[in-house]
Structures are given as C-alpha cells and as structure tokens.
Design a protein around this motif. Structure first.
Motif, short mmCIF file in Angstrom:
data_model
loop_
_atom_site.label_atom_id
_atom_site.label_comp_id
_atom_site.label_asym_id
_atom_site.label_seq_id
_atom_site.Cartn_x
_atom_site.Cartn_y
_atom_site.Cartn_z
N LEU A 1 13.62 7.38 4.24
CA LEU A 1 13.44 7.17 5.68
C LEU A 1 12.82 5.82 5.97
O LEU A 1 13.29 5.08 6.84
CB LEU A 1 12.58 8.29 6.27
N ILE A 2 11.77 5.48 5.24
CA ILE A 2 11.11 4.21 5.54
C ILE A 2 12.00 3.03 5.15
O ILE A 2 11.99 1.99 5.81
CB ILE A 2 9.71 4.10 4.90
N SER A 3 12.83 3.20 4.11
CA SER A 3 13.75 2.12 3.75
C SER A 3 14.75 1.88 4.86
O SER A 3 15.09 0.73 5.17
CB SER A 3 14.53 2.47 2.48
N ILE A 4 15.24 2.97 5.47
CA ILE A 4 16.17 2.81 6.60
C ILE A 4 15.45 2.11 7.75
O ILE A 4 15.97 1.16 8.35
CB ILE A 4 16.74 4.18 7.03
N ALA A 5 14.22 2.55 8.02
CA ALA A 5 13.45 1.95 9.11
C ALA A 5 13.19 0.47 8.84
O ALA A 5 13.17 -0.34 9.76
CB ALA A 5 12.14 2.70 9.30
N LEU A 6 12.98 0.11 7.57
CA LEU A 6 12.70 -1.29 7.22
C LEU A 6 13.98 -2.10 7.07
O LEU A 6 13.93 -3.29 6.74
CB LEU A 6 11.91 -1.35 5.91
N ARG A 7 15.10 -1.44 7.29
CA ARG A 7 16.42 -2.08 7.16
C ARG A 7 16.63 -2.72 5.80
O ARG A 7 17.18 -3.82 5.66
CB ARG A 7 16.62 -3.13 8.26
N ALA A 8 16.13 -2.05 4.76
CA ALA A 8 16.48 -2.47 3.40
C ALA A 8 17.95 -2.12 3.22
O ALA A 8 18.37 -1.02 3.56
CB ALA A 8 15.62 -1.72 2.39
N PRO A 9 18.77 -3.07 2.75
CA PRO A 9 20.21 -2.81 2.65
C PRO A 9 20.50 -1.70 1.64
O PRO A 9 20.32 -1.86 0.44
CB PRO A 9 20.79 -4.14 2.18
N LEU A 10 20.93 -0.53 2.17
CA LEU A 10 21.08 0.65 1.30
C LEU A 10 22.15 0.46 0.22
O LEU A 10 22.08 1.08 -0.83
CB LEU A 10 21.38 1.88 2.14
N VAL B 1 -1.06 4.38 7.68
CA VAL B 1 -1.88 5.60 7.67
C VAL B 1 -0.99 6.84 7.74
O VAL B 1 -1.17 7.80 6.98
CB VAL B 1 -2.91 5.57 8.82
N VAL B 2 0.01 6.83 8.66
CA VAL B 2 0.87 8.01 8.81
C VAL B 2 1.64 8.27 7.52
O VAL B 2 1.71 9.39 7.03
CB VAL B 2 1.85 7.81 10.00
N PHE B 3 2.19 7.20 6.93
CA PHE B 3 2.99 7.38 5.71
C PHE B 3 2.12 7.91 4.58
O PHE B 3 2.47 8.87 3.89
CB PHE B 3 3.62 6.04 5.31
N PHE C 1 0.83 -1.20 0.00
CA PHE C 1 0.00 0.00 0.00
C PHE C 1 0.87 1.26 0.00
O PHE C 1 0.67 2.17 -0.81
CB PHE C 1 -0.93 -0.02 1.22
N ILE C 2 1.86 1.30 0.89
CA ILE C 2 2.72 2.48 1.03
C ILE C 2 3.45 2.78 -0.27
O ILE C 2 3.41 3.90 -0.79
CB ILE C 2 3.75 2.23 2.16
#
Lengths: 216, 261
Positions: free
Chosen positions: B60-69, B247-249, B31-32
């Motif tokens: 920001l959300i990628s960092i929060a989701l720990r997607a390997p940058l 919802v916040v995102f 959804f996001i």
C-alpha cells in the motif's frame, strides 16, 4: 553469498553488527587520520570498481557462471582496513540501493566479506607470501591462493551461520556452499592474479603490498 | 542483473526519474521500512496474519509513494528464486533424532514439520526484506537516503564515501558493459573456469581505467576547491504529514506484531 533477511538468528545478527561495527569504527578512524584527502576518491572509486566488476560473470562449469568478490584484490591493493571499508561500502550500497542482501543480515555480510574475505584474506596472503618467497611467481602464487581461500572460507563461515541459526543443517549447507565455492574460488584466483599482475606491470605505485615490500 | 545500474542507460536510477515531486520525507521512509524489516524478522513464523499485514502495508505505501510497481516486480522475480532455493534445502534436511518424517515425491525425500517451518521462516522474512528495501530504494533518490542516514547518526565519512562510490558506480558499470559488449562481439564464449583469464584481463583494464579516472576526478575536485570534505545534500524540513504517516505506519506494523501473533 549475500544472506537475505530471516536466514539467521537474532543473536547472531546482533553479534555480527557489533563485531562489524567495531571493525568499521577502527577502520574509519584510521582512514580519517592516515589517509590524505586524495584517498577519499581512491577508496570511493575502488568501491565503485568492485561493484562494477561483480557484474562481470566468469564461466565456471559448462556454461554456469559465478561472479567476482574482489576482497583480496582490494586488500592487496589498499591494505586490510581499507579493503574492509571498500567491502563495507559495496555491501551497504547493494543492500540499501538494490535490495541485494538483507538489512538485518548486513552485519553478517560485512563480517563474511569484509572481515573474513578482506582482513583475514590479507593475512593469509602475507602468511603464504612468507613461505612462497617474494619472487614474481611466489607473489602471484600467494595472491591466487589467498583469493581461493578467501572465497572458500567466507562461504564456509556463511554456511556455519545459516546452520547455527537452525535454517538448514550443517551437513547439507557446509558441503554445498564450500563445494560450489571451491570452484568459484578458482575463477576468483585466476582473475585476481591476472589483475594484480597487470597492475604490478603498469602501475606498481598502486599496490600497497609492493610498496610495503620495498620498505621491508 | 535487473535493478543494477547497468540496465539503465541514462545513468540515473528509476527512483530519480519516477519519484513523486513532493514525496514523503527520506527520514520517515527510512524509519518506516527499517522498522518493518526489523519487526518482521522478530515475528514468529507461526503467525501468518501478521505477515499478511506487513506485506499489505508495504504494498500500500509503495503504491502511495508511486514506486514503479513493474520494476518492483522485476527485482522480486530476480531475487526471490535465490531466496527460495536456499530456503528449500530446509524441509528435507532439518530432521532431528526421533522426529517423525513424511515421505515426499514418492518417498525419495523426507519432510518434517520443523523443516517446513524453517523454510517458511526464511522464505517469508527474506521476501519481506526484499520488498521493504526495494520500496525504499525505488521511492527515495540515493542522495536523499544518504542525507537521511546522516540524520540517523551514520558517520559522515561513511556517508560521503558512499555518495562518492554511488556516483561513480554508474560510470564504471557502463564502462564494464561496453567492455562486455566488445568482448562478446568478437565471439568470446567462455564455458569453463580456466577460461576466466579473459575476464581477469577485462577486470584488470577496468581497474586501471578506474584508477586513472580517480586521479582525474581528484584533480578536478581540487580545482573546484576540494578541502577533504564533500558537501552533502540538505533535506527539506519535515512536514506534519511526514510525522503523521510515519507514526500511523509504525503503529499499524507494531499492532500487527502485538495483536496478530
């Protein structure tokens, strides 16, 4: 040829989703009805094969390279609607799993490679076959010519879509897309013909079009 | 070809190895990221602040989701030149009758405002799409993504066919790279299109091996009681945090769309 997000207008994206979605509904319904349960692994493995084959580059000119599309190969092997499903699977997985091709452009990419490449490519093959004759050479010629046409046609349609959306003018995108792909199409034709001849020699039972001819 | 499964010799994607143990619900992530792409594509390019907000939100959300940058960057570096290359034809070409054009590079090329806008539009939205879809695929194992898509009413037959293809892609990509290595170790160096026959033979053998594999797979499936339907992974029930994050995102992206344009 995978259109990214933002290259085409909203109207065109929505229209393409509608067309591709309708074709997908028909193809999946037919697949669900006609196909034995054996076809699920066959379609799935063929899609995986097309994905893997697209990673093998072929040389074009002086060291530059292109890659295989596989739409006509899939349609000669499996028939037009199953080829469409194979391209739909490959493109959806490339988009969602590997960010290759835009999400909002998925409908267009499926239209270009599934409908134009797979379905129209198949009927071009049948049309050429009717003229070229059903000898071994006539068959190979029809496969090769349809493969070349499928690449040139799909890339030209893609150029029209980009131009219609106002991203770049037709007089630039059409000649460059069609020109480059006229060369890449030669590679596609050479590869498709040699793959189909190999399959016809070793596993003729795997060719949808051969079976169709035996019945005709 | 980075980001394709052939680079990973384990047969698993990065997402499967790196995803945080209790990551965000797959439906929330779909959804996001889908809404980010759709809202982003609908945003006029003349509002750079909105795009800055979209990109920051995705990072920001990628960092929060720990997607390997690192993988994230690698994939962007591979895809972006292509996006820029196509978009780059626009500034020099999108000229309508009567529109004034400025010389560029010593006057050999002409640039128009409309052309620059077309370029910025395609480049920004193309990049946003790549970022959002990369973040989604790196933070979500593919079987969870499929289960999530099933929840969003994607037809079951499409989902099970995709699951099947994805499973065998890694096997066949490995097979293809072994064939490439064998060919290259014998000194093949094709430079011209008429030498493509060699690649044709390779792809032909790959196809025959794939077909034979599909028959073996089918017998194996039958022996395990396959009756035409593939079992799908069940997603765990969504938690309150999944709702809140989604919802916040979404509100953040939507307000950027409404108030920063």
């Amino acid at each position: 040829m995978h259109i990214p997000d933002g290259f085409v207008s909203t109207e065109l994206s929505v229209a393409a989703f509608a067309v591709s979605g309708a074709v997908a509904a028909v193809a999946l319904k037919k697949a669900g009805k006609d196909l034995g349960e054996k076809q699920v692994p066959l379609l799935g493995v063929t899609a995986a094969f097309v994905f893997a084959a697209q990673m093998i580059n072929f040389p074009v000119l002086g060291g530059t390279s292109g890659h295989f599309m596989g739409a006509v190969l899939a349609s000669v092997m499996l028939g037009p609607l199953n080829a469409f499903i194979v391209m739909l699977l490959v493109l959806s997985i490339q988009c969602l799993g590997f960010a290759d091709g835009g999400l909002t452009a998925l409908g267009l990419n499926v239209f270009n490679m599934g409908v134009v490449g797979g379905i129209i490519g198949y009927y071009m093959f049948r049309g050429i076959l009717a003229v070229s004759g059903k000898s071994k050479n006539g068959y190979a010629f029809a496969v090769g010519a349809a493969s070349w046409l499928s690449i040139v046609l799909a890339s030209s349609v893609c150029a029209f879509e980009i131009a219609l959306s106002g991203t770049a003018p037709l007089r630039i995108v059409l000649p460059s897309m069609a020109g480059v792909h006229a060369l890449i199409g030669v590679g596609e034709a050479v590869i498709t013909v040699s793959v189909v001849s190999l399959v016809a020699g070793v596993r003729p039972d795997m060719l949808h079009t051969r079976i169709a001819e035996a019945q005709a | 070809m980075s980001g394709h499964p052939g680079d990973e010799h384990s047969g698993h994607t990065h997402s499967e190895r790196h995803a945080a143990p209790r990551s965000l619900d797959a439906r929330a992530k779909i959804f996001i990221f889908f809404s980010t792409v759709i809202i982003g594509v609908s945003t006029p390019v003349t509002s750079p602040r909105a795009f800055a907000a979209y990109f920051s939100a995705v990072v920001l959300i990628s960092i929060a989701l720990r997607a390997p940058l690192s993988v994230f960057l690698k994939r962007l570096i591979v895809v972006l030149p292509f996006v820029l290359f196509i978009a780059a034809s626009a500034p020099f070409a999108a000229r309508e009758a009567g529109e004034s054009a400025r010389p560029f590079l010593g006057g050999s090329l002409l640039v128009t405002d409309r052309g620059i806008e077309a370029f910025a539009n395609a480049a920004l939205k193309g990049a946003l799409g790549v970022c959002a879809l990369t973040a989604l695929s790196l933070s979500t194992p593919f079987h969870e993504m499929l289960a999530g898509l099933r929840w969003f009413k994607v037809p079951a037959i499409l989902v099970s066919l995709s699951a099947f293809s994805y499973r065998y892609m890694f096997v066949l990509v490995d097979e293809a790279s072994r064939m490439k290595r064998a060919r290259d170790s014998r000194g093949w160096r094709g430079r011209w299109v008429w030498q493509s026959g060699v690649v044709g033979n390779m792809i032909g053998s790959l196809l025959l091996r794939s077909l034979e594999r599909s028959e073996r797979v089918y017998s194996a499936m039958l022996s395990r009681g396959y009756d035409g339907s593939l079992p799908m992974a069940e997603l765990p029930a969504p938690r309150l945090t999944d709702f809140i994050v989604a919802v916040v995102f979404f509100s953040a992206i939507m307000s950027a769309r409404l108030f920063l344009t």
